[in-house]
Scaffold this motif. Structure first.
Motif, PDB file in Angstrom:
ATOM      1  N   LYS A 164      25.143  -0.809  87.436  1.00 34.97           N
ATOM      2  CA  LYS A 164      24.981  -2.073  87.361  1.00 34.97           C
ATOM      3  C   LYS A 164      25.769  -2.598  86.209  1.00 34.97           C
ATOM      4  CE  LYS A 164      21.875  -5.957  86.736  1.00 34.97           C
ATOM      5  NZ  LYS A 164      20.380  -6.311  86.400  1.00 34.97           N
ATOM      6  N   MET A 165      25.784  -1.693  84.974  1.00 34.74           N
ATOM      7  CA  MET A 165      26.535  -2.139  83.826  1.00 34.74           C
ATOM      8  C   MET A 165      28.101  -2.170  84.080  1.00 34.74           C
ATOM      9  SD  MET A 165      28.653  -0.670  81.044  1.00 34.74           S
ATOM     10  CE  MET A 165      28.347   0.704  81.295  1.00 34.74           C
ATOM     11  N   ILE A 166      28.518  -1.197  84.859  1.00 39.18           N
ATOM     12  CA  ILE A 166      29.947  -1.304  85.124  1.00 39.18           C
ATOM     13  C   ILE A 166      30.296  -2.436  85.967  1.00 39.18           C
ATOM     14  CG2 ILE A 166      31.834   0.029  86.421  1.00 39.18           C
ATOM     15  CD1 ILE A 166      30.239   2.598  85.616  1.00 39.18           C
ATOM     16  N   LEU A 167      29.443  -2.712  86.960  1.00 42.75           N
ATOM     17  CA  LEU A 167      29.882  -3.940  87.917  1.00 42.75           C
ATOM     18  C   LEU A 167      29.690  -5.272  86.874  1.00 42.75           C
ATOM     19  CD1 LEU A 167      27.705  -3.146  91.066  1.00 42.75           C
ATOM     20  CD2 LEU A 167      30.248  -3.587  90.796  1.00 42.75           C
ATOM     21  N   GLU A 168      28.802  -5.289  86.186  1.00 44.16           N
ATOM     22  CA  GLU A 168      28.788  -6.562  85.107  1.00 44.16           C
ATOM     23  C   GLU A 168      30.093  -6.665  84.148  1.00 44.16           C
ATOM     24  OE1 GLU A 168      24.858  -6.045  83.078  1.00 44.16           O
ATOM     25  OE2 GLU A 168      23.874  -6.830  84.758  1.00 44.16           O
ATOM     26  N   VAL A 169      30.461  -5.447  83.929  1.00 49.18           N
ATOM     27  CA  VAL A 169      31.726  -5.546  82.802  1.00 49.18           C
ATOM     28  C   VAL A 169      33.029  -6.021  83.674  1.00 49.18           C
ATOM     29  CG1 VAL A 169      33.250  -4.100  81.473  1.00 49.18           C
ATOM     30  CG2 VAL A 169      30.786  -3.996  81.167  1.00 49.18           C
ATOM     31  N   PHE A 170      33.204  -5.169  85.250  1.00 50.48           N
ATOM     32  CA  PHE A 170      34.101  -5.911  85.538  1.00 50.48           C
ATOM     33  C   PHE A 170      34.106  -7.236  86.013  1.00 50.48           C
ATOM     34  CE2 PHE A 170      35.226  -1.311  86.145  1.00 50.48           C
ATOM     35  CZ  PHE A 170      36.663  -1.401  86.342  1.00 50.48           C
ATOM     36  N   ASP A 171      33.095  -7.730  86.410  1.00 56.37           N
ATOM     37  CA  ASP A 171      32.830  -9.208  86.948  1.00 56.37           C
ATOM     38  C   ASP A 171      32.883  -9.995  85.530  1.00 56.37           C
ATOM     39  OD1 ASP A 171      31.936 -11.057  88.677  1.00 56.37           O
ATOM     40  OD2 ASP A 171      30.184 -11.462  87.829  1.00 56.37           O
ATOM     41  N   GLU A 172      32.915  -9.679  84.458  1.00 55.12           N
ATOM     42  CA  GLU A 172      32.965 -10.555  83.295  1.00 55.12           C
ATOM     43  C   GLU A 172      34.443 -10.858  83.203  1.00 55.12           C
ATOM     44  OE1 GLU A 172      31.212 -12.898  81.636  1.00 55.12           O
ATOM     45  OE2 GLU A 172      29.763 -12.767  83.479  1.00 55.12           O
ATOM     46  N   THR A 173      34.859  -9.240  83.045  1.00 54.31           N
ATOM     47  CA  THR A 173      36.456  -9.185  82.543  1.00 54.31           C
ATOM     48  C   THR A 173      37.320  -9.762  83.540  1.00 54.31           C
ATOM     49  OG1 THR A 173      36.002  -7.101  81.585  1.00 54.31           O
ATOM     50  CG2 THR A 173      38.140  -7.592  81.941  1.00 54.31           C
ATOM     51  N   GLY A 219      43.533   0.017  92.335  1.00 57.55           N
ATOM     52  CA  GLY A 219      42.966   0.112  93.536  1.00 57.55           C
ATOM     53  C   GLY A 219      41.396   0.216  93.087  1.00 57.55           C
ATOM     54  N   LEU A 220      41.244   1.010  92.331  1.00 58.68           N
ATOM     55  CA  LEU A 220      39.829   1.170  91.575  1.00 58.68           C
ATOM     56  C   LEU A 220      39.297  -0.111  90.858  1.00 58.68           C
ATOM     57  CD1 LEU A 220      39.654   4.748  90.372  1.00 58.68           C
ATOM     58  CD2 LEU A 220      38.407   3.818  92.136  1.00 58.68           C
ATOM     59  N   ILE A 221      40.156  -0.648  90.204  1.00 64.65           N
ATOM     60  CA  ILE A 221      39.979  -1.963  89.532  1.00 64.65           C
ATOM     61  C   ILE A 221      39.595  -2.889  90.320  1.00 64.65           C
ATOM     62  CG2 ILE A 221      41.132  -3.699  87.968  1.00 64.65           C
ATOM     63  CD1 ILE A 221      42.725  -1.527  86.330  1.00 64.65           C
ATOM     64  N   ASN A 222      40.547  -3.115  91.275  1.00 67.47           N
ATOM     65  CA  ASN A 222      40.295  -4.088  92.331  1.00 67.47           C
ATOM     66  C   ASN A 222      38.922  -3.790  93.036  1.00 67.47           C
ATOM     67  OD1 ASN A 222      41.409  -6.480  93.690  1.00 67.47           O
ATOM     68  ND2 ASN A 222      41.671  -5.044  95.410  1.00 67.47           N
ATOM     69  N   LYS A 223      38.676  -2.757  93.542  1.00 67.65           N
ATOM     70  CA  LYS A 223      37.361  -2.412  94.328  1.00 67.65           C
ATOM     71  C   LYS A 223      36.320  -2.619  93.308  1.00 67.65           C
ATOM     72  CE  LYS A 223      35.843  -1.152  98.078  1.00 67.65           C
ATOM     73  NZ  LYS A 223      35.855  -2.091  99.354  1.00 67.65           N
ATOM     74  N   TRP A 224      36.206  -2.480  92.088  1.00 69.99           N
ATOM     75  CA  TRP A 224      35.039  -2.518  91.241  1.00 69.99           C
ATOM     76  C   TRP A 224      34.875  -4.022  91.213  1.00 69.99           C
ATOM     77  CZ3 TRP A 224      30.893   0.102  89.636  1.00 69.99           C
ATOM     78  CH2 TRP A 224      31.179   1.515  89.569  1.00 69.99           C
ATOM     79  N   HIS A 225      36.132  -4.773  90.840  1.00 64.96           N
ATOM     80  CA  HIS A 225      35.829  -6.228  90.843  1.00 64.96           C
ATOM     81  C   HIS A 225      35.354  -6.780  92.162  1.00 64.96           C
ATOM     82  CE1 HIS A 225      38.032 -10.503  90.805  1.00 64.96           C
ATOM     83  NE2 HIS A 225      37.042 -10.432  89.848  1.00 64.96           N
ATOM     84  N   THR A 285      33.312  -5.369  94.313  1.00 64.97           N
ATOM     85  CA  THR A 285      32.071  -4.947  94.597  1.00 64.97           C
ATOM     86  C   THR A 285      31.129  -5.862  93.701  1.00 64.97           C
ATOM     87  OG1 THR A 285      32.689  -2.705  95.143  1.00 64.97           O
ATOM     88  CG2 THR A 285      30.545  -3.231  94.396  1.00 64.97           C
ATOM     89  N   ALA A 286      31.630  -6.115  92.392  1.00 62.90           N
ATOM     90  CA  ALA A 286      30.871  -7.151  91.407  1.00 62.90           C
ATOM     91  C   ALA A 286      30.670  -8.491  92.000  1.00 62.90           C
ATOM     92  CB  ALA A 286      31.808  -7.052  90.334  1.00 62.90           C
ATOM     93  N   ILE A 287      31.659  -9.023  92.854  1.00 73.06           N
ATOM     94  CA  ILE A 287      31.586 -10.243  93.181  1.00 73.06           C
ATOM     95  C   ILE A 287      30.633 -10.446  94.215  1.00 73.06           C
ATOM     96  CG2 ILE A 287      32.859 -11.901  94.776  1.00 73.06           C
ATOM     97  CD1 ILE A 287      35.477 -11.135  93.281  1.00 73.06           C
ATOM     98  N   LYS A 288      30.665  -9.303  95.369  1.00 74.58           N
ATOM     99  CA  LYS A 288      29.570  -9.170  96.305  1.00 74.58           C
ATOM    100  C   LYS A 288      28.191  -8.884  95.643  1.00 74.58           C
ATOM    101  CE  LYS A 288      32.535  -6.928  99.472  1.00 74.58           C
ATOM    102  NZ  LYS A 288      33.010  -5.793 100.215  1.00 74.58           N
ATOM    103  N   GLU A 289      27.865  -8.509  94.580  1.00 65.25           N
ATOM    104  CA  GLU A 289      26.712  -8.199  93.935  1.00 65.25           C
ATOM    105  C   GLU A 289      26.210  -9.597  93.338  1.00 65.25           C
ATOM    106  OE1 GLU A 289      24.388  -5.531  93.130  1.00 65.25           O
ATOM    107  OE2 GLU A 289      25.511  -4.600  94.820  1.00 65.25           O
ATOM    108  N   ARG A 290      27.266 -10.107  92.792  1.00 64.28           N
ATOM    109  CA  ARG A 290      26.985 -11.385  92.112  1.00 64.28           C
ATOM    110  C   ARG A 290      26.504 -12.466  93.264  1.00 64.28           C
ATOM    111  NH1 ARG A 290      31.090 -15.169  91.041  1.00 64.28           N
ATOM    112  NH2 ARG A 290      32.266 -13.319  90.483  1.00 64.28           N
ATOM    113  N   ARG A 291      27.028 -12.566  94.177  1.00 64.50           N
ATOM    114  CA  ARG A 291      26.784 -13.544  95.559  1.00 64.50           C
ATOM    115  C   ARG A 291      25.465 -13.162  96.195  1.00 64.50           C
ATOM    116  NH1 ARG A 291      33.051 -14.413  97.588  1.00 64.50           N
ATOM    117  NH2 ARG A 291      33.580 -15.661  95.769  1.00 64.50           N
ATOM    118  N   GLY A 292      25.115 -11.874  95.884  1.00 61.36           N
ATOM    119  CA  GLY A 292      23.737 -11.454  96.441  1.00 61.36           C
ATOM    120  C   GLY A 292      23.698 -10.902  97.953  1.00 61.36           C
TER     121      GLY A 292
END
Length: 88
Positions: free
Chosen positions: A22-31, A73-79, A81-88
């Motif tokens: 969750k912490m990694i997702l939040e960091v990618f989402d904010e960044t 590709g990893l950066i993009n995939k984390w990003h 995934t973070a968007i999907k998590e945020r949208r729920g």
């Protein structure tokens, strides 16, 4: 007896605790959420995934480029995934 959290598998294939994931997702989402973040991702794609290597490139050059593409590709995939998590 307390039950252990199973953890979550990241886009990089590494299983982490739910907290770490969750912490990694939040960091990618904010960044990468702001417009500047999107511009950074677009730039990284322009110099990696959008580059066609011709027959004149060496094996070392191609390996280097593929490593860069993997990281972008990893950066993009984390990003994503973070968007999907945020949208729920």
């Amino acid at each position: 007896m307390a039950q252990k959290s199973e953890g979550a598998m990241g886009p990089d294939g590494i299983k982490r605790s739910q907290t770490a994931h969750k912490m990694i997702l939040e960091v990618f989402d904010e960044t990468f959420k702001p417009e500047c973040g999107h511009k950074v991702i677009d730039y990284l794609r322009s110099i990696t995934t959008n580059v066609a290597a011709g027959p004149e490139v060496s094996d070392a050059h191609l390996r280097h480029l593929e490593g860069q593409r993997y990281i972008v590709g990893l950066i993009n995939k984390w990003h994503e995934t973070a968007i999907k998590e945020r949208r729920g």
